[in-house]
Design an enzyme around this catalytic site. Structure first.
Site, PDB file in Angstrom:
ATOM      1  N   THR A 109       4.268  10.640  17.760  1.00 49.46           N
ATOM      2  CA  THR A 109       2.912  11.122  18.018  1.00 49.46           C
ATOM      3  C   THR A 109       1.938   9.985  18.280  1.00 49.46           C
ATOM      4  OG1 THR A 109       3.275  13.113  16.694  1.00 49.46           O
ATOM      5  CG2 THR A 109       0.986  12.443  17.058  1.00 49.46           C
ATOM      6  N   THR A 131      -7.943   3.276  12.781  1.00 51.93           N
ATOM      7  CA  THR A 131      -8.155   3.111  11.343  1.00 51.93           C
ATOM      8  C   THR A 131      -8.268   1.644  10.968  1.00 51.93           C
ATOM      9  OG1 THR A 131      -7.088   3.436   9.181  1.00 51.93           O
ATOM     10  CG2 THR A 131      -5.643   3.200  11.064  1.00 51.93           C
ATOM     11  N   ASP A 132      -8.924   1.382   9.837  1.00 46.85           N
ATOM     12  CA  ASP A 132      -8.987   0.006   9.338  1.00 46.85           C
ATOM     13  C   ASP A 132      -7.663  -0.439   8.732  1.00 46.85           C
ATOM     14  OD1 ASP A 132      -9.047   1.547   7.026  1.00 46.85           O
ATOM     15  OD2 ASP A 132     -10.816   0.597   6.167  1.00 46.85           O
ATOM     16  N   GLU A 133      -6.731   0.494   8.529  1.00 49.03           N
ATOM     17  CA  GLU A 133      -5.456   0.134   7.913  1.00 49.03           C
ATOM     18  C   GLU A 133      -4.612  -0.775   8.801  1.00 49.03           C
ATOM     19  OE1 GLU A 133      -3.373   3.195   5.695  1.00 49.03           O
ATOM     20  OE2 GLU A 133      -5.155   4.463   5.760  1.00 49.03           O
ATOM     21  N   TYR A 153       2.660   4.286   9.008  1.00 51.28           N
ATOM     22  CA  TYR A 153       1.454   4.875   9.603  1.00 51.28           C
ATOM     23  C   TYR A 153       0.596   3.813  10.256  1.00 51.28           C
ATOM     24  CZ  TYR A 153      -3.416   6.307   9.808  1.00 51.28           C
ATOM     25  OH  TYR A 153      -4.710   6.510  10.230  1.00 51.28           O
ATOM     26  N   LYS A 184      -0.377   3.112  14.290  1.00 48.72           N
ATOM     27  CA  LYS A 184      -1.748   3.080  14.808  1.00 48.72           C
ATOM     28  C   LYS A 184      -2.048   1.718  15.440  1.00 48.72           C
ATOM     29  CE  LYS A 184      -4.584   5.736  14.745  1.00 48.72           C
ATOM     30  NZ  LYS A 184      -4.948   6.763  15.762  1.00 48.72           N
ATOM     31  N   ASN A 222     -12.222   8.381   5.407  1.00 49.85           N
ATOM     32  CA  ASN A 222     -13.142   9.506   5.554  1.00 49.85           C
ATOM     33  C   ASN A 222     -12.969  10.504   4.411  1.00 49.85           C
ATOM     34  OD1 ASN A 222     -14.139  10.208   8.909  1.00 49.85           O
ATOM     35  ND2 ASN A 222     -13.326   8.255   8.207  1.00 49.85           N
ATOM     36  N   ASN A 239     -10.247   3.446  -6.642  1.00 49.11           N
ATOM     37  CA  ASN A 239      -9.779   4.828  -6.684  1.00 49.11           C
ATOM     38  C   ASN A 239     -10.097   5.499  -8.014  1.00 49.11           C
ATOM     39  OD1 ASN A 239      -8.795   4.689  -4.085  1.00 49.11           O
ATOM     40  ND2 ASN A 239      -6.634   4.519  -4.672  1.00 49.11           N
ATOM     41  N   GLY A 272       4.254  -0.472  -0.713  1.00 49.15           N
ATOM     42  CA  GLY A 272       3.373  -1.074   0.280  1.00 49.15           C
ATOM     43  C   GLY A 272       1.936  -0.612   0.197  1.00 49.15           C
ATOM     44  N   HIS A 273       1.454  -0.274  -0.989  1.00 51.01           N
ATOM     45  CA  HIS A 273       0.107   0.259  -1.147  1.00 51.01           C
ATOM     46  C   HIS A 273      -0.925  -0.868  -1.024  1.00 51.01           C
ATOM     47  CE1 HIS A 273      -2.628   3.209  -3.632  1.00 51.01           C
ATOM     48  NE2 HIS A 273      -3.064   2.980  -2.409  1.00 51.01           N
TER      49      HIS A 273
END
Length: 345
Positions: A98, A130-132, A155, A159, A185, A254, A287-288
C-alpha cells in the site's frame, strides 16, 4: 478547487474532507474501505454538492486512471496508507504494497493525467507523511525538514520509501509535489486501535489500560483538525518541491498522556473514578522509538501556521466526543485486530 483525497474515509483523511468541503472546495474521496475506514466519518458532508466518493484501491492502477479521467482534479492530497506500527510488525507486506507500491501507482496516475492535461501550472500532488521516517530522538533536539531519514519499523520504512518516490518524481519528471511530515494525531473519529482511543475505551469498559514499557516514550501530539487546516494551507500556499514538518508543539510522555485522559474521565464519569487504577505496564514492542519532536519553524515562518489547540484542551474535547458518540465507536470494536495485543514481534 477540486481535490482528490485518497484515504478520505480514514481518520486524518476524513478530517481533511470535512474541512475542505467546509472551505468551499469540491472533493473526490477515494478510499478502498479497508478495516480502519468508515464512511460515517464523512456523513455530515457526503450529501453536499461537490462531494463524490470513489471506492477504489491505490494498488489498482487502472482504477486510478479511471478516477482521474472522470473527475479531472486540480490537486491530489495523498493520505491513503497503512499506518499502525504494531500491525506493520505482525504483517509488513501490506505496508509495502500500500505505502510503497500504492504511492508509485498514485504518482504515475497523477503524472499521466497532468501530462495529458498539458501540465497545468496550478496542479499539485500533496503527499502526507509522518515524522517517524526520521527515527528516534534523544532527550533533546527536534526533527527539521533537513533531518536525515532513519526509519526503525516496517511502517516508517515504507513511508520513508514513499517520500523518496515523491521527491524522485518531482526531480525526474517535474511533477509539482509538496510533502508534509506530521507528528502524532489525535481527536474525534480516531479508529480504536491507537493509543488515545484505546485508553478512553478501555477505561470506559473498566479494562486494563496497556502502556508499553515504562511509559516514558515521548510524542508530539497534534489535534487532527489543526492538522487538516495545515494540510490545506500547504496545498494552496506551499512551495512546489518543498517539505513542511507539521507539529502540535505538545510534547508528552505516554504515561502522562494516559494520566491526563484518566483525569478527564474522572471529571466526566466520577462514578468510575479513579480511572488511573486501570493503568497496566506491558512488555514494550520491538523497535519502539523513544522520542519524536518536530520543529515547525518552516511552516510557521513561510505560511504563518501554528497549532491552535493545546494538548489539555484537545484531550478534553476528544474524551467528550467519545462519550457522546458511542454509536460511532461501538460497532468498530468487532473489527479485525481491535482490542488485541499487536506487534509483539
Amino acid at each position: 478547487m477540486k481535490i482528490l483525497v485518497t484515504g478520505g474515509a480514514g481518520f486524518i483523511g476524513s478530517a481533511v474532507v470535512r474541512r475542505a468541503m467546509g472551505d468551499g472546495h469540491q472533493v473526490v474521496n477515494l478510499d478502498a474501505l479497508t478495516y480502519a475506514a468508515n464512511l460515517e466519518n464523512v456523513a455530515d458532508v457526503a450529501k453536499l454538492p461537490g462531494y463524490a466518493f470513489e471506492h477504489a484501491d491505490i494498488r489498482d492502477r487502472a482504477a486510478l486512471d479511471r478516477v482521474f479521467a472522470r473527475h479531472r482534479p486540480d490537486a491530489v492530497m495523498h493520505l491513503a496508507a497503512e499506518s499502525h506500527v504494531d500491525r506493520s510488525i505482525d504483517g509488513p507486506g501490506a505496508f509495502i504494497e500500500t505505502n510503497v507500491n500504492g504511492t508509485y501507482n498514485m504518482l504515475e496516475a497523477a503524472r499521466t493525467y497532468w501530462t495529458g492535461a498539458g501540465r497545468p501550472e496550478g496542479f499539485r500532488f500533496h503527499h502526507i507523511s509522518t515524522d517517524e521516517v526520521f527515527g528516534s530522538l534523544g532527550e533533546t533536539g527536534k526533527f527539521t525538514e533537513d533531518t536525515p531519514y532513519d526509519p526503525r519499523s516496517p511502517y516508517s520504512a515504507s513511508k520513508a520509501a514513499s517520500d523518496h518516490l515523491v521527491r524522485a518524481w518531482h526531480e525526474t519528471y517535474g511533477l509539482p509535489v509538496i510533502l508534509t511530515n506530521c507528528s502524532n494525531n489525535y481527536g474525534p473519529f480516531h479508529f480504536p486501535e491507537k493509543l488515545v482511543p484505546v485508553v478512553i475505551l478501555r477505561a470506559l469498559a473498566g479494562q486494563p489500560i496497556p502502556v508499553y514499557g515504562d511509559g516514558g516514550n515521548v510524542r508530539d501530539w497534534l489535534y487532527v483538525e489543526d492538522h487538516a487546516d495545515a494540510l490545506l494551507l500547504c496545498l494552496q500556499r506551499g512551495r512546489v518541491g518543498r517539505s513542511y514538518n507539521i507539529g502540535g508543539e505538545n510534547e508528552a510522555r505516554n504515561i502522562d498522556l494516559v494520566r491526563t485522559i484518566c483525569a478527564h474521565l474522572d471529571a466526566l464519569r466520577p462514578e468510575d473514578a479513579p480511572h488511573e487504577r486501570l493503568i497496566t505496564f506491558v512488555t514494550d514492542r520491538p523497535g519502539h522509538d523513544r522520542r519524536y519532536a518536530i520543529d515547525p519553524a518552516r511552516i510557521r515562518t513561510e505560511l504563518g501556521w501554528r497549532p491552535s489547540v493545546t494538548l489539555e484542551e484537545g484531550l478534553r474535547r476528544t474524551v467528550e466526543w467519545y462519550l457522546a458518540n458511542e454509536d460511532w465507536w461501538r460497532p468498530l470494536l468487532g473489527r479485525e485486530g481491535v482490542g488485541k495485543r499487536l506487534g509483539q514481534g
